[in-house]
Each structure stands twice: as structure tokens, then as C-alpha cells.
Design a protein around this motif. Structure first.
Motif, PDB file in Angstrom:
ATOM      1  N   GLU A 142      12.321   9.800 -32.427  1.00 40.77           N
ATOM      2  CA  GLU A 142      11.816  10.744 -33.425  1.00 40.77           C
ATOM      3  C   GLU A 142      11.242  11.991 -32.738  1.00 40.77           C
ATOM      4  N   ARG A 143      10.490  11.776 -31.675  1.00 40.39           N
ATOM      5  CA  ARG A 143       9.913  12.907 -30.934  1.00 40.39           C
ATOM      6  C   ARG A 143      11.002  13.758 -30.289  1.00 40.39           C
ATOM      7  N   ILE A 144      12.018  13.118 -29.749  1.00 40.26           N
ATOM      8  CA  ILE A 144      13.122  13.856 -29.120  1.00 40.26           C
ATOM      9  C   ILE A 144      13.842  14.714 -30.153  1.00 40.26           C
ATOM     10  N   LEU A 145      14.161  14.132 -31.306  1.00 38.57           N
ATOM     11  CA  LEU A 145      14.905  14.852 -32.345  1.00 38.57           C
ATOM     12  C   LEU A 145      14.118  16.056 -32.870  1.00 38.57           C
ATOM     13  N   ARG A 146      12.897  15.818 -33.299  1.00 34.89           N
ATOM     14  CA  ARG A 146      12.122  16.896 -33.911  1.00 34.89           C
ATOM     15  C   ARG A 146      11.718  17.963 -32.892  1.00 34.89           C
ATOM     16  N   SER A 147      11.336  17.518 -31.696  1.00 36.59           N
ATOM     17  CA  SER A 147      10.972  18.493 -30.660  1.00 36.59           C
ATOM     18  C   SER A 147      12.193  19.288 -30.219  1.00 36.59           C
ATOM     19  N   GLY A 148      13.326  18.615 -30.118  1.00 31.28           N
ATOM     20  CA  GLY A 148      14.562  19.312 -29.734  1.00 31.28           C
ATOM     21  C   GLY A 148      14.959  20.358 -30.765  1.00 31.28           C
ATOM     22  N   LEU A 149      14.842  19.992 -32.047  1.00 33.64           N
ATOM     23  CA  LEU A 149      15.158  20.965 -33.104  1.00 33.64           C
ATOM     24  C   LEU A 149      14.165  22.128 -33.101  1.00 33.64           C
ATOM     25  N   ALA A 150      12.892  21.829 -32.877  1.00 33.62           N
ATOM     26  CA  ALA A 150      11.897  22.908 -32.791  1.00 33.62           C
ATOM     27  C   ALA A 150      12.182  23.803 -31.591  1.00 33.62           C
ATOM     28  N   GLY A 151      12.602  23.206 -30.482  1.00 41.70           N
ATOM     29  CA  GLY A 151      12.958  24.000 -29.304  1.00 41.70           C
ATOM     30  C   GLY A 151      14.143  24.916 -29.563  1.00 41.70           C
ATOM     31  N   LEU A 152      15.155  24.386 -30.246  1.00 43.54           N
ATOM     32  CA  LEU A 152      16.315  25.216 -30.597  1.00 43.54           C
ATOM     33  C   LEU A 152      15.927  26.316 -31.577  1.00 43.54           C
ATOM     34  N   ALA A 153      15.016  26.009 -32.494  1.00 42.01           N
ATOM     35  CA  ALA A 153      14.532  27.036 -33.418  1.00 42.01           C
ATOM     36  C   ALA A 153      13.759  28.110 -32.658  1.00 42.01           C
ATOM     37  N   GLY A 154      13.027  27.721 -31.610  1.00 43.40           N
ATOM     38  CA  GLY A 154      12.340  28.701 -30.763  1.00 43.40           C
ATOM     39  C   GLY A 154      13.327  29.616 -30.055  1.00 43.40           C
ATOM     40  N   VAL A 155      14.427  29.051 -29.590  1.00 44.88           N
ATOM     41  CA  VAL A 155      15.485  29.871 -28.973  1.00 44.88           C
ATOM     42  C   VAL A 155      16.070  30.821 -30.011  1.00 44.88           C
TER      43      VAL A 155
END
Length: 177
Positions: A142-155
């Protein structure tokens, strides 16, 4: 008390130009685009900090969970920046309108700030996501998925910021009219 017309200081900064700071008299300081390595550097710093968050918080308690609000908020910021970039591009480059100077500066400052912060935040979330890869914890996925999506949104925030900055560009001779 009014004592007649005020004359500007003739050479306050020893540059040869009244009221203009710094540099040689022949030097014209123009604001250039943000180099790509600047947000990338902030992204690397954010990645390292995001990676550290996992180990530090695990040592002192429970590592934070990333909710859906974080990636959605970053997507909203990116959408606002994209809309502003599109409308600015249409006004300045398609309809050949002139932006009020304070609006142009506001948009440029917004673009620069969001590019740097987006790099830092995006890198931070990607670092946090990467730190959970291979972790046997039950909430790791869950942490990987949501953090990864937030990271991509930051990009995405960085990309749309750079587009807004580009939309603010005018020809170097455009102010000579």
C-alpha cells in the motif's frame, strides 16, 4: 516637502546605468529558463530524504501511511499549472496579447517555485516508495503504490511548471515596442 523634480541617482551601483544593480554597463541581465538539472537535483535530495523517512520513523515508531489525498492533491496542482500554462500560451503566443507585468512575474515565480518544490516532493515520495520495496510488512504494498503515485504526480508538477515557465517566454525584442 516637495523640492522639485527628483533626479535618479546617476550611478548608485557603479554599473554605468542609473538605478540598475550590478554588472558591466554593456551586460543585459535576462532571466533564462530553469535548467533541467535544478529540479532534478532537488528530486535527488528529496529521494534521499524520503528514503531516510522510512528508517528513521521505523526506529522511533510507526512509519507514516500515504493516503490517497497526497497524490490527488499533487495531481490537482499539476492540473492547475497545466491550465494556467495553456491559457498563458494562448494569450501570449497565439493571440499575441501582452500580459500585465505583475501577472507575468507572478506566473513565472509560481512556475519556478512549483518546479523546485515538485522535484523535492516527487523525489521524496519516490524515495519513500523505493524504501519499502522488498519489505515484508503487511502495509508495504500500500505504501509503495500510494507513494509511487504521489511521486509520479510530483514529477507531473515539475513538467507542468516548466511548461508554464515556457509559456511565459517572450521574444527578446518584444518589449522594445
Amino acid at each position: 516637502m516637495y523640492d522639485g523634480p527628483h533626479e535618479p541617482d546617476r550611478d548608485p551601483d557603479r554599473s554605468g546605468r542609473p538605478g540598475r544593480p550590478g554588472g558591466d554597463p554593456g551586460e543585459d541581465r535576462a532571466l533564462g529558463p530553469t535548467p533541467p538539472h535544478v529540479p532534478a537535483t532537488w528530486g535527488v535530495v528529496g529521494f534521499a530524504l524520503g528514503w531516510l523517512v522510512h528508517s528513521v520513523t521505523e526506529r522511533w515508531g510507526t512509519p507514516p501511511l500515504v493516503s490517497w489525498a497526497q497524490p490527488l492533491a499533487l495531481v490537482l496542482v499539476a492540473a492547475i499549472l497545466a491550465g494556467t500554462a495553456w491559457s498563458t500560451h494562448r494569450a501570449v503566443h497565439v493571440r499575441q496579447e501582452r500580459l500585465a507585468p505583475h501577472r507575468a512575474v507572478n506566473r513565472l515565480v509560481l512556475a519556478r517555485a512549483c518546479a523546485l518544490v515538485g522535484g523535492l516532493v516527487g523525489g521524496g515520495y519516490l524515495g519513500y516508495a523505493a524504501s519499502w520495496v522488498g519489505d515484508p510488512s503487511e502495509l508495504a504494498d500500500e505504501r509503495i503504490l500510494r507513494s509511487g503515485l504521489a511521486g509520479l504526480a510530483g514529477v507531473l508538477v515539475v513538467v507542468t511548471s516548466l511548461l508554464l515557465e515556457r509559456a511565459c517566454r517572450v521574444r527578446s525584442g518584444a518589449d522594445d515596442n
